[in-house]
Each structure stands twice: as C-alpha cells, then as structure tokens.
Design a protein around this motif. Structure first.
Motif, PDB file in Angstrom:
ATOM      1  N   VAL A  72       0.857  -1.192   0.000  1.00 35.54           N
ATOM      2  CA  VAL A  72       0.000   0.000   0.000  1.00 35.54           C
ATOM      3  C   VAL A  72       0.889   1.236   0.000  1.00 35.54           C
ATOM      4  O   VAL A  72       1.766   1.375   0.858  1.00 35.54           O
ATOM      5  N   ALA A  73       0.659   2.128  -0.958  1.00 40.78           N
ATOM      6  CA  ALA A  73       1.536   3.291  -1.124  1.00 40.78           C
ATOM      7  C   ALA A  73       1.644   4.126   0.146  1.00 40.78           C
ATOM      8  O   ALA A  73       2.733   4.569   0.511  1.00 40.78           O
ATOM      9  N   ARG A  74       0.530   4.319   0.842  1.00 40.32           N
ATOM     10  CA  ARG A  74       0.508   5.183   2.016  1.00 40.32           C
ATOM     11  C   ARG A  74       1.229   4.581   3.213  1.00 40.32           C
ATOM     12  O   ARG A  74       1.694   5.306   4.103  1.00 40.32           O
ATOM     13  N   VAL A  80       7.827  -0.687  10.934  1.00 38.27           N
ATOM     14  CA  VAL A  80       7.895  -2.145  11.045  1.00 38.27           C
ATOM     15  C   VAL A  80       7.976  -2.767   9.654  1.00 38.27           C
ATOM     16  O   VAL A  80       8.801  -3.645   9.397  1.00 38.27           O
ATOM     17  N   THR A  81       7.140  -2.291   8.746  1.00 39.09           N
ATOM     18  CA  THR A  81       7.131  -2.818   7.377  1.00 39.09           C
ATOM     19  C   THR A  81       8.466  -2.602   6.684  1.00 39.09           C
ATOM     20  O   THR A  81       8.954  -3.476   5.959  1.00 39.09           O
ATOM     21  N   SER A  82       9.078  -1.440   6.922  1.00 36.11           N
ATOM     22  CA  SER A  82      10.353  -1.134   6.281  1.00 36.11           C
ATOM     23  C   SER A  82      11.538  -1.766   6.990  1.00 36.11           C
ATOM     24  O   SER A  82      12.676  -1.641   6.520  1.00 36.11           O
ATOM     25  N   GLY A  83      11.310  -2.418   8.122  1.00 34.57           N
ATOM     26  CA  GLY A  83      12.383  -3.094   8.838  1.00 34.57           C
ATOM     27  C   GLY A  83      13.186  -2.212   9.772  1.00 34.57           C
ATOM     28  O   GLY A  83      14.173  -2.671  10.363  1.00 34.57           O
ATOM     29  N   ASP A 188      -5.389  -0.050  -3.633  1.00 36.79           N
ATOM     30  CA  ASP A 188      -4.371  -0.989  -3.160  1.00 36.79           C
ATOM     31  C   ASP A 188      -4.999  -2.170  -2.432  1.00 36.79           C
ATOM     32  O   ASP A 188      -4.549  -3.314  -2.570  1.00 36.79           O
ATOM     33  N   ASP A 189      -6.036  -1.905  -1.631  1.00 38.76           N
ATOM     34  CA  ASP A 189      -6.693  -2.977  -0.874  1.00 38.76           C
ATOM     35  C   ASP A 189      -7.358  -3.987  -1.806  1.00 38.76           C
ATOM     36  O   ASP A 189      -7.389  -5.192  -1.516  1.00 38.76           O
ATOM     37  N   LEU A 190      -7.895  -3.527  -2.922  1.00 43.32           N
ATOM     38  CA  LEU A 190      -8.496  -4.439  -3.901  1.00 43.32           C
ATOM     39  C   LEU A 190      -7.442  -5.377  -4.485  1.00 43.32           C
ATOM     40  O   LEU A 190      -7.704  -6.563  -4.709  1.00 43.32           O
ATOM     41  N   LYS A 191      -6.240  -4.860  -4.693  1.00 45.22           N
ATOM     42  CA  LYS A 191      -5.168  -5.674  -5.271  1.00 45.22           C
ATOM     43  C   LYS A 191      -4.697  -6.771  -4.320  1.00 45.22           C
ATOM     44  O   LYS A 191      -4.401  -7.892  -4.759  1.00 45.22           O
ATOM     45  N   GLN A 255     -12.035  10.763  -4.329  1.00 42.10           N
ATOM     46  CA  GLN A 255     -10.621  11.000  -4.584  1.00 42.10           C
ATOM     47  C   GLN A 255      -9.838  10.796  -3.294  1.00 42.10           C
ATOM     48  O   GLN A 255     -10.221  11.327  -2.243  1.00 42.10           O
ATOM     49  N   PRO A 256      -8.744  10.026  -3.331  1.00 44.15           N
ATOM     50  CA  PRO A 256      -8.012   9.701  -2.101  1.00 44.15           C
ATOM     51  C   PRO A 256      -7.619  10.911  -1.263  1.00 44.15           C
ATOM     52  O   PRO A 256      -7.768  10.895  -0.036  1.00 44.15           O
ATOM     53  N   GLU A 257      -7.124  11.964  -1.901  1.00 44.59           N
ATOM     54  CA  GLU A 257      -6.675  13.122  -1.136  1.00 44.59           C
ATOM     55  C   GLU A 257      -7.828  13.786  -0.389  1.00 44.59           C
ATOM     56  O   GLU A 257      -7.701  14.156   0.783  1.00 44.59           O
ATOM     57  N   SER A 258      -8.974  13.924  -1.063  1.00 52.94           N
ATOM     58  CA  SER A 258     -10.133  14.552  -0.442  1.00 52.94           C
ATOM     59  C   SER A 258     -10.719  13.680   0.661  1.00 52.94           C
ATOM     60  O   SER A 258     -11.160  14.180   1.705  1.00 52.94           O
TER      61      SER A 258
END
Length: 289
Positions: A72-74, A80-83, A188-191, A255-258
């Motif tokens: 997920v881009a955000r 934790v995800t990045s280590g 992203d969640d759909l993917k 729209q994601p930003e809004s």
C-alpha cells in the motif's frame, strides 16, 4: 534516526488525530457521567490512558499488517514494514504501553477493570478482522467507542443503558470516518485482497457514509435528551451535522486526497459535541456555586 524517534513514529506521535477521535467521545461521556464536574484525577487518567492505548494499538496494528502494508503506497514506509523497527521491538513497545495504561486503571473502580480488558482484546484483534470480515470498520467502531462505558463506570460505578446507547451511536461515527479512511487505500486494498467497508459497500459507499453520520448524530441527540442535556448540547450536534454535510463535498468524488482530508477533519465533529456538552452544564455548576 534514533531508536526513540522510530518508536515515536511507530505510535504515530506526530499524528494525534487518532487520539483525538478516541478522546472527544470519552470526555463527553465523562462530563455527562459526572454532571459536568469530573475530578481532575479521573480526567488525567482517561486522557493519558487514551493516548497510551491508541499508541499501543498503532504498534499492534503495524505488526499484524506488516506483510500487507508494503503493498500500500501510504503505508509501505511504516517503521515495522520497512524493517527499521523489528516485530519484537514493536510488540515490546505495545506491551509496555498497555501495562502503563493498566497501572492507571488500578486507580479506578473494579467495574472499569473488566471493561478495560475487553477494550484491550478488541484493540488487539481488530487488525485480523480485515482478513475475513466484510465490515471490519464496524468492529473498530465498537473498539473505538469503549471509552464511553468505561467513563460512566469510573464515575458512577456502573454503566446505565443510555451509556450503551451513546456507545452504539458513536460506533456509527467510527464506521463513517473509517470508511472515508478506507477509501484512501481502496485501489491498493483491492489488489491485495483486504476487506474493508469501502470495498464491500461498492457504489453505495458515499450514501452509506452519510447514513452512518445521520445515525451517529440522531442517536447521540436522542441519548443526550434522555440524559437531560439541553440546547447548548444540541447546538454542538448542529455544528457537527454541518461538518458532516461538508464531508459530502469532499468524498462524493472518492478522490483519495479529499477522502483523507475528510477523515482527518473528523475530530472537529467530536470536539463540537464535547464543547456543547461542557457549555450545557455550565449554568448548573454556576447555580450550585
């Protein structure tokens, strides 16, 4: 970046919106339960406990979602995800924070203790509901509203039915704003196959969010009336209603930003109702003095 800076990022110290979303309804319940005059000790305990439990929840969520967040881009840069912070470190941070909150709870009546255990279980299990439950935001609604019965139990030693009504109403608010939040990551969640209300509700997601806001505001108004609150409280409800209406303009295009802007501004709805509640009790307190 130092370890302490990484731990502060882990608990979203720089993003207080989540704490405020938990705090406003809890403080509103505390004011109602105490007739407008909560003790400063209980007030401090609930403020600190809200911060600690939200912080612990962030750490637990990042551990549970570490394999999903990288897609997920955000969230792919979360520590934790990045280590940058290990799973063991994050869990240790969460445990320490929960223990600190537990020490605070010991100063409250035993009726609060059981509710606190339930609150911890809800917070710890929420991330896993996204694997199989079509509306995990509804489960989060219960978890994020548990400060309401805890506030009544702390002040009155028991939880009246109106407090459960306030909790139910508040859960619809959580469902509304967390669905706005879910719209940000919908693509992203759909993917990756995560289940969210934004996906489950499909083309009806925007009308559903408005319905959730309406149920929250109507339910809170009804419970407030039963608890004897008057026009200042209703003015707070009216301001919150206007803010919810403004959100329609933000989310109608999905729209994601809004949508993210709508989510982040939700704490103002809770603040409006809290201020209305405080103002409602001021004349009574002045008369008592």
């Amino acid at each position: 970046m130092s370890r302490w800076q990484l731990y502060l990022k882990l608990i979203r110290f720089d993003k207080p919106v989540g704490t405020l979303l938990l705090l406003w309804p809890t403080l509103t319940a505390l004011w109602i339960a105490s007739g407008g005059l909560p003790s400063w000790q209980i007030l401090l305990i609930f403020c600190a406990g809200t911060f600690l439990m939200r912080s612990a929840g962030c750490a637990m969520n990042d551990v549970a979602d570490r394999d999903y967040d990288r897609h997920v881009a955000r969230t792919r840069d979360r520590v934790v995800t990045s280590g940058q912070v290990s799973v063991q470190e994050a869990l240790l941070v969460a445990v320490i924070l929960v223990m600190m909150a537990g020490v605070l709870i010991l100063a409250l009546p035993k009726s609060v203790w059981i509710l606190a255990v339930v609150a911890v279980v809800l917070a710890a299990t929420y991330p896993f509901f996204k694997r199989f439950f079509s509306l995990p935001q509804a489960y989060l609604g219960v978890a994020f509203s548990f400060g309401i019965p805890m506030a009544f139990a702390a002040v009155q030693g028991s939880v009246p039915w109106q407090a459960w009504g306030l909790m139910l109403a508040n859960s619809f608010w959580v469902l509304a704003y967390d669905t706005e939040y879910a719209l940000v990551d919908k693509a992203d969640d759909l993917k990756i196959g995560i289940k969210t209300s934004a996906i489950t509700l499909g083309t009806w997601v925007v009308p559903a969010i408005l319905l959730f806001y309406a149920l929250f505001l109507a339910g809170t108004s009804l419970m407030g009336s039963w608890l004897g609150l008057g026009w200042p409280f209703l003015v707070g409800i009216a301001v919150a209603s206007a803010l919810a209406g403004w959100h329609y303009g933000l989310i109608k295009g999905q729209q994601p930003e809004s949508c993210f802007r709508a989510f982040r501004s939700n704490h103002w709805l809770g603040a409006a109702i809290f201020v209305g509640t405080v103002l409602d009790y001021l004349p009574h307190l002045s008369a008592a003095v």
